[in-house]
Design a protein around this motif. Structure first.
Motif, PDB file in Angstrom:
ATOM      1  N   ASP A  29     102.309 112.546   3.014  1.00  0.00           N
ATOM      2  CA  ASP A  29     103.532 112.152   2.328  1.00  0.00           C
ATOM      3  C   ASP A  29     104.780 112.724   2.992  1.00  0.00           C
ATOM      4  O   ASP A  29     105.838 112.108   2.963  1.00  0.00           O
ATOM      5  CB  ASP A  29     103.490 112.602   0.872  1.00  0.00           C
ATOM      6  CG  ASP A  29     102.446 111.859   0.065  1.00  0.00           C
ATOM      7  OD1 ASP A  29     102.028 110.761   0.504  1.00  0.00           O
ATOM      8  OD2 ASP A  29     102.046 112.371  -0.992  1.00  0.00           O
ATOM      9  N   ASP A  30     104.655 113.888   3.594  1.00  0.00           N
ATOM     10  CA  ASP A  30     105.830 114.585   4.115  1.00  0.00           C
ATOM     11  C   ASP A  30     105.943 114.646   5.636  1.00  0.00           C
ATOM     12  O   ASP A  30     107.023 114.884   6.154  1.00  0.00           O
ATOM     13  CB  ASP A  30     105.846 116.017   3.582  1.00  0.00           C
ATOM     14  CG  ASP A  30     105.913 116.063   2.070  1.00  0.00           C
ATOM     15  OD1 ASP A  30     106.704 115.297   1.494  1.00  0.00           O
ATOM     16  OD2 ASP A  30     105.171 116.859   1.470  1.00  0.00           O
ATOM     17  N   TYR A  31     104.831 114.467   6.343  1.00  0.00           N
ATOM     18  CA  TYR A  31     104.813 114.679   7.787  1.00  0.00           C
ATOM     19  C   TYR A  31     103.998 113.612   8.495  1.00  0.00           C
ATOM     20  O   TYR A  31     103.052 113.079   7.943  1.00  0.00           O
ATOM     21  CB  TYR A  31     104.170 116.028   8.131  1.00  0.00           C
ATOM     22  CG  TYR A  31     104.775 117.192   7.398  1.00  0.00           C
ATOM     23  CD1 TYR A  31     105.958 117.780   7.843  1.00  0.00           C
ATOM     24  CD2 TYR A  31     104.167 117.715   6.265  1.00  0.00           C
ATOM     25  CE1 TYR A  31     106.514 118.855   7.181  1.00  0.00           C
ATOM     26  CE2 TYR A  31     104.718 118.793   5.588  1.00  0.00           C
ATOM     27  CZ  TYR A  31     105.890 119.363   6.046  1.00  0.00           C
ATOM     28  OH  TYR A  31     106.434 120.421   5.382  1.00  0.00           O
ATOM     29  N   VAL A  32     104.353 113.406   9.748  1.00  0.00           N
ATOM     30  CA  VAL A  32     103.501 112.668  10.672  1.00  0.00           C
ATOM     31  C   VAL A  32     103.112 113.686  11.743  1.00  0.00           C
ATOM     32  O   VAL A  32     103.986 114.296  12.364  1.00  0.00           O
ATOM     33  CB  VAL A  32     104.230 111.462  11.303  1.00  0.00           C
ATOM     34  CG1 VAL A  32     103.368 110.827  12.384  1.00  0.00           C
ATOM     35  CG2 VAL A  32     104.603 110.451  10.243  1.00  0.00           C
ATOM     36  N   ILE A  33     101.812 113.887  11.926  1.00  0.00           N
ATOM     37  CA  ILE A  33     101.317 114.794  12.959  1.00  0.00           C
ATOM     38  C   ILE A  33     100.989 113.932  14.174  1.00  0.00           C
ATOM     39  O   ILE A  33     100.200 112.997  14.074  1.00  0.00           O
ATOM     40  CB  ILE A  33     100.052 115.542  12.493  1.00  0.00           C
ATOM     41  CG1 ILE A  33     100.246 116.200  11.115  1.00  0.00           C
ATOM     42  CG2 ILE A  33      99.616 116.550  13.561  1.00  0.00           C
ATOM     43  CD1 ILE A  33     101.305 117.249  11.047  1.00  0.00           C
ATOM     44  N   ARG A  34     101.596 114.266  15.301  1.00  0.00           N
ATOM     45  CA  ARG A  34     101.401 113.446  16.497  1.00  0.00           C
ATOM     46  C   ARG A  34     101.591 114.281  17.755  1.00  0.00           C
ATOM     47  O   ARG A  34     102.191 115.363  17.718  1.00  0.00           O
ATOM     48  CB  ARG A  34     102.383 112.282  16.512  1.00  0.00           C
ATOM     49  CG  ARG A  34     103.840 112.720  16.602  1.00  0.00           C
ATOM     50  CD  ARG A  34     104.777 111.537  16.792  1.00  0.00           C
ATOM     51  NE  ARG A  34     106.161 111.936  16.900  1.00  0.00           N
ATOM     52  CZ  ARG A  34     106.749 112.362  18.019  1.00  0.00           C
ATOM     53  NH1 ARG A  34     106.068 112.488  19.139  1.00  0.00           N
ATOM     54  NH2 ARG A  34     108.032 112.682  18.031  1.00  0.00           N
ATOM     55  N   ALA A  35     101.071 113.745  18.864  1.00  0.00           N
ATOM     56  CA  ALA A  35     101.299 114.370  20.164  1.00  0.00           C
ATOM     57  C   ALA A  35     102.745 114.116  20.579  1.00  0.00           C
ATOM     58  O   ALA A  35     103.319 113.064  20.271  1.00  0.00           O
ATOM     59  CB  ALA A  35     100.339 113.784  21.203  1.00  0.00           C
ATOM     60  N   ILE A  36     103.310 115.085  21.281  1.00  0.00           N
ATOM     61  CA  ILE A  36     104.663 114.882  21.806  1.00  0.00           C
ATOM     62  C   ILE A  36     104.608 113.846  22.917  1.00  0.00           C
ATOM     63  O   ILE A  36     103.562 113.602  23.506  1.00  0.00           O
ATOM     64  CB  ILE A  36     105.282 116.197  22.327  1.00  0.00           C
ATOM     65  CG1 ILE A  36     104.495 116.716  23.547  1.00  0.00           C
ATOM     66  CG2 ILE A  36     105.403 117.230  21.229  1.00  0.00           C
ATOM     67  CD1 ILE A  36     105.277 117.662  24.422  1.00  0.00           C
ATOM     68  N   ARG A  37     105.755 113.280  23.191  1.00  0.00           N
ATOM     69  CA  ARG A  37     105.900 112.377  24.338  1.00  0.00           C
ATOM     70  C   ARG A  37     106.623 113.147  25.451  1.00  0.00           C
ATOM     71  O   ARG A  37     107.495 113.973  25.173  1.00  0.00           O
ATOM     72  CB  ARG A  37     106.698 111.140  23.941  1.00  0.00           C
ATOM     73  CG  ARG A  37     105.960 110.236  22.940  1.00  0.00           C
ATOM     74  CD  ARG A  37     106.733 108.960  22.633  1.00  0.00           C
ATOM     75  NE  ARG A  37     108.071 109.208  22.123  1.00  0.00           N
ATOM     76  CZ  ARG A  37     108.377 109.416  20.832  1.00  0.00           C
ATOM     77  NH1 ARG A  37     107.428 109.413  19.921  1.00  0.00           N
ATOM     78  NH2 ARG A  37     109.621 109.629  20.462  1.00  0.00           N
ATOM     79  N   PRO A  38     106.273 112.884  26.697  1.00  0.00           N
ATOM     80  CA  PRO A  38     106.908 113.614  27.801  1.00  0.00           C
ATOM     81  C   PRO A  38     108.433 113.534  27.805  1.00  0.00           C
ATOM     82  O   PRO A  38     109.096 114.474  28.236  1.00  0.00           O
ATOM     83  CB  PRO A  38     106.307 112.956  29.050  1.00  0.00           C
ATOM     84  CG  PRO A  38     104.960 112.497  28.595  1.00  0.00           C
ATOM     85  CD  PRO A  38     105.181 112.035  27.172  1.00  0.00           C
ATOM     86  N   ASP A  39     109.003 112.437  27.291  1.00  0.00           N
ATOM     87  CA  ASP A  39     110.467 112.311  27.300  1.00  0.00           C
ATOM     88  C   ASP A  39     111.142 113.126  26.192  1.00  0.00           C
ATOM     89  O   ASP A  39     112.369 113.150  26.109  1.00  0.00           O
ATOM     90  CB  ASP A  39     110.882 110.843  27.221  1.00  0.00           C
ATOM     91  CG  ASP A  39     110.490 110.163  25.914  1.00  0.00           C
ATOM     92  OD1 ASP A  39     109.680 110.723  25.145  1.00  0.00           O
ATOM     93  OD2 ASP A  39     110.998 109.054  25.658  1.00  0.00           O
ATOM     94  N   GLU A  40     110.368 113.823  25.385  1.00  0.00           N
ATOM     95  CA  GLU A  40     110.934 114.629  24.288  1.00  0.00           C
ATOM     96  C   GLU A  40     111.140 116.090  24.682  1.00  0.00           C
ATOM     97  O   GLU A  40     111.177 116.972  23.830  1.00  0.00           O
ATOM     98  CB  GLU A  40     110.023 114.543  23.054  1.00  0.00           C
ATOM     99  CG  GLU A  40     109.967 113.143  22.472  1.00  0.00           C
ATOM    100  CD  GLU A  40     109.015 113.028  21.299  1.00  0.00           C
ATOM    101  OE1 GLU A  40     109.453 112.514  20.247  1.00  0.00           O
ATOM    102  OE2 GLU A  40     107.842 113.441  21.426  1.00  0.00           O
ATOM    103  N   TRP A  41     111.357 116.343  25.948  1.00  0.00           N
ATOM    104  CA  TRP A  41     111.440 117.713  26.430  1.00  0.00           C
ATOM    105  C   TRP A  41     112.576 118.507  25.793  1.00  0.00           C
ATOM    106  O   TRP A  41     112.449 119.718  25.602  1.00  0.00           O
ATOM    107  CB  TRP A  41     111.519 117.746  27.959  1.00  0.00           C
ATOM    108  CG  TRP A  41     112.768 117.160  28.549  1.00  0.00           C
ATOM    109  CD1 TRP A  41     112.971 115.870  28.914  1.00  0.00           C
ATOM    110  CD2 TRP A  41     113.988 117.858  28.824  1.00  0.00           C
ATOM    111  NE1 TRP A  41     114.245 115.702  29.412  1.00  0.00           N
ATOM    112  CE2 TRP A  41     114.889 116.918  29.366  1.00  0.00           C
ATOM    113  CE3 TRP A  41     114.407 119.180  28.673  1.00  0.00           C
ATOM    114  CZ2 TRP A  41     116.172 117.261  29.747  1.00  0.00           C
ATOM    115  CZ3 TRP A  41     115.692 119.529  29.056  1.00  0.00           C
ATOM    116  CH2 TRP A  41     116.561 118.578  29.583  1.00  0.00           C
ATOM    117  N   THR A  42     113.689 117.874  25.455  1.00  0.00           N
ATOM    118  CA  THR A  42     114.787 118.639  24.837  1.00  0.00           C
ATOM    119  C   THR A  42     114.389 119.126  23.451  1.00  0.00           C
ATOM    120  O   THR A  42     114.732 120.239  23.059  1.00  0.00           O
ATOM    121  CB  THR A  42     116.096 117.824  24.765  1.00  0.00           C
ATOM    122  OG1 THR A  42     115.864 116.614  24.062  1.00  0.00           O
ATOM    123  CG2 THR A  42     116.639 117.525  26.154  1.00  0.00           C
TER     124      THR A  42
END
Length: 186
Positions: free
Chosen positions: A7-20
């Motif tokens: 209900d509160d979160y999505v658990i996921r792998a980061i994407r390489p473009d999310e470095w910041t």
């Protein structure tokens, strides 16, 4: 990779473009009052790293990597509430402390949940994603190291199902203090 939701979160792998965002979350983690017990890195060291360091880190542990995977808990507004990273250590190599790795294993590092998101089971959801990924990578066990004085983290890890292995690793910065190995078997 499938996305776990609640209900509160999505658990996921980061994407390489999310470095910041990876950089910002790490800097926030290193500002935590117990960061000196939880992380081997200092805020000052992390802050001084060039953008290329963070780009490489996100690429190396981003979606699609088979050697490391960083998971985040994303809130409805897109902010990141916490993170767990799992590294794959190969049998026949040595780990960061120079100890031999005897079996293919996942090694959990970089665990952080923002204070306002603690105590609600989020850490278990993050670990569930990280451990499931490690099993998919054919890990024979999953381990983590926790400072001997970090009772809060030890309690959380026990609650998730990890148990002390009896292995103790002296800290390079202070050999009078130790990291304790906790393990989870399939």
């Amino acid at each position: 990779m499938s996305t776990l939701t609640s209900d509160d979160y999505v658990i996921r792998a980061i994407r390489p473009d999310e470095w910041t965002a990876v950089k910002q979350l790490r800097l926030d983690a290193l500002r935590d009052p117990v960061a000196h017990l939880a992380f081997l890195e200092t805020f000052e060291n992390a802050q001084s790293q060039p953008d290329g360091f963070w780009q490489d880190r996100a690429k190396g542990s981003g979606e699609g990597s088979t050697s490391a995977q960083q998971f985040v808990a994303e809130t409805a507004d897109g902010s990141w509430a916490g993170t767990v990273t799992v590294l794959i250590e190969e049998a026949g190599t040595t780990d960061w402390a120079g100890a031999p790795v005897e079996q293919r294993q996942g090694h959990v590092v970089g665990v952080f949940v923002r204070p306002e998101h603690r105590g609600n089971g989020l850490i278990k959801s993050l670990f569930d994603a990280g451990v499931a990924w490690a099993w998919k990578q054919r890990a024979e066990r999953v381990r983590l190291l926790v400072h001997e004085d970090n009772a809060r983290a030890q309690g959380a890890y026990r609650k998730i199902g990890f148990a002390p292995s009896g292995v103790s690793v002296p800290l390079a910065s202070d050999e009078a203090q130790n990291e304790l190995e906790f393990v989870l078997m399939p």
